[in-house]
Design an enzyme around this catalytic site. Structure first.
Site, PDB file in Angstrom:
ATOM      1  N   SER A  43       0.749  -1.089   0.009  1.00 60.02           N
ATOM      2  CA  SER A  43       0.005   0.162   0.013  1.00 60.02           C
ATOM      3  C   SER A  43       0.783   1.202   0.190  1.00 60.02           C
ATOM      4  O   SER A  43       1.864   1.317   0.474  1.00 60.02           O
ATOM      5  CB  SER A  43      -0.771  -0.112   1.185  1.00 60.02           C
ATOM      6  OG  SER A  43      -1.727  -1.284   1.370  1.00 60.02           O
TER       7      SER A  43
HETATM    8  N1  SAH Z   1      -0.565  -4.802   3.964  1.00 56.83           N
HETATM    9  C1  SAH Z   1       0.297  -5.245   3.082  1.00 56.83           C
HETATM   10  C2  SAH Z   1      -0.491  -4.774   1.480  1.00 56.83           C
HETATM   11  C3  SAH Z   1      -1.549  -5.734   1.268  1.00 56.83           C
HETATM   12  S1  SAH Z   1      -2.234  -5.841  -0.155  1.00 56.83           S
HETATM   13  C4  SAH Z   1       1.704  -4.810   2.756  1.00 56.83           C
HETATM   14  O1  SAH Z   1       1.853  -3.956   3.732  1.00 56.83           O
HETATM   15  O2  SAH Z   1       2.320  -5.001   1.896  1.00 56.83           O
HETATM   16  C5  SAH Z   1      -3.636  -6.964  -0.022  1.00 56.83           C
HETATM   17  C6  SAH Z   1      -3.252  -8.434   0.363  1.00 56.83           C
HETATM   18  O3  SAH Z   1      -4.409  -9.239   0.906  1.00 56.83           O
HETATM   19  C7  SAH Z   1      -2.730  -9.155  -0.950  1.00 56.83           C
HETATM   20  O4  SAH Z   1      -1.323  -9.734  -0.367  1.00 56.83           O
HETATM   21  C8  SAH Z   1      -3.650 -10.368  -1.165  1.00 56.83           C
HETATM   22  O5  SAH Z   1      -3.048 -11.561  -1.372  1.00 56.83           O
HETATM   23  C9  SAH Z   1      -4.088 -10.576   0.618  1.00 56.83           C
HETATM   24  N2  SAH Z   1      -5.384 -11.163   0.691  1.00 56.83           N
HETATM   25  C10 SAH Z   1      -6.513 -10.916  -0.210  1.00 56.83           C
HETATM   26  N3  SAH Z   1      -7.693 -11.553   0.529  1.00 56.83           N
HETATM   27  C11 SAH Z   1      -7.029 -12.327   1.529  1.00 56.83           C
HETATM   28  C12 SAH Z   1      -7.681 -13.103   2.437  1.00 56.83           C
HETATM   29  N4  SAH Z   1      -8.954 -13.517   2.408  1.00 56.83           N
HETATM   30  N5  SAH Z   1      -6.783 -13.406   3.514  1.00 56.83           N
HETATM   31  C13 SAH Z   1      -5.767 -13.093   3.573  1.00 56.83           C
HETATM   32  N6  SAH Z   1      -5.048 -12.263   2.617  1.00 56.83           N
HETATM   33  C14 SAH Z   1      -5.640 -11.838   1.651  1.00 56.83           C
END
Ligand code: SAH
Length: 218
Positions: free
Chosen positions: A67
């Protein structure tokens, strides 16, 4: 890595904190200090390191993103993390936001559904010695029951509605920050749990990758 590039990353990190975060209204000193400490360049792919401190989200592979720094700061500030808190993050991605929060609380459990991202986040955090973060691979819309309840829950992907297991696993008096909306645009919702019920207030518009899984987008 050379000493010169370490120094220039440190300078870019300072500029990010002063200009993009404090300069845009982030006031929580604990958030500013944590984001001034965690080396964001270590959480992005090698070919993105030059852009690690740019004012935007960056690709981390598998169609996912780390993000935008401001969004991390905004959401973490809204969470009001206390030093003794146990925090659950859904959507660990690169592990960057978990690393930032780990500087502010007792322990972070961060769930990531994409196995190679979970593995890579685990490796990065271990290499940096951030030992109060546990990366769990699985569907975070189910929460992570073994360590519940959580004082704070943060969701880093866009949910169609607030997953019930997360409401159930939030401690009484706890706070949750979660983007809710459709697949293309969402509102960041700030929630507090009182008498077993969630009180929801709306903050700003945002754009996140979809939260998939049982209580997410199918
Ligand atoms: N917080 C992260 C950015 C997140 S992007 C950072 O600091 O880099 C959102 C993430 O959520 C992605 O990696 C995606 O694979 C994950 N995601 C999506 N649905 C999910 C779920 N049901 N459980 C866990 N992770 C999930």
């Amino acid at each position: 890595m050379t000493r010169a590039s370490d120094e220039s990353f440190a300078a870019q990190r300072r500029r990010m904190v002063e200009h993009d975060l404090a300069g845009r209204g982030i006031r929580d000193q604990a958030v500013l200090t944590a984001m001034g400490t965690v080396p964001r360049e270590r959480f992005v792919p090698a070919d993105q390191q030059h852009a690690a401190y740019d004012d935007c989200a960056l690709p981390i592979g598998y169609g996912q993103t780390i993000s935008q720094p401001y969004m991390v700061a905004f959401m973490v500030e809204k969470l009001h993390i206390q030093p003794d808190n146990v925090v659950l993050e859904v959507g660990a991605g690169s592990g960057y936001q978990a690393a930032v929060m780990s500087r502010m609380c007792r322990h972070v459990y961060a769930v990531e559904i994409v196995e190679p991202l979970a593995e890579s986040a685990r490796r990065t955090l271990a290499a940096l010695g951030y030992d109060n973060v546990t990366i769990v691979c699985g569907d975070g819309t189910l929460g992570y029951p073994p360590s519940a309840p959580y004082d704070r829950i943060i969701v880093a992907a866009a949910a169609p509605t607030i997953p019930q297991p997360l409401i159930d696993q939030l401690a009484e008096g706890g706070r949750m920050v979660i983007p809710v909306g459709d697949r293309s645009i969402q509102r960041c919702q700030v929630c507090t749990k009182r008498d077993g019920k969630l009180q929801v207030s709306d903050s700003i518009g945002c754009v996140f990758v979809p939260l998939v899984g049982e209580h997410g987008w199918r």
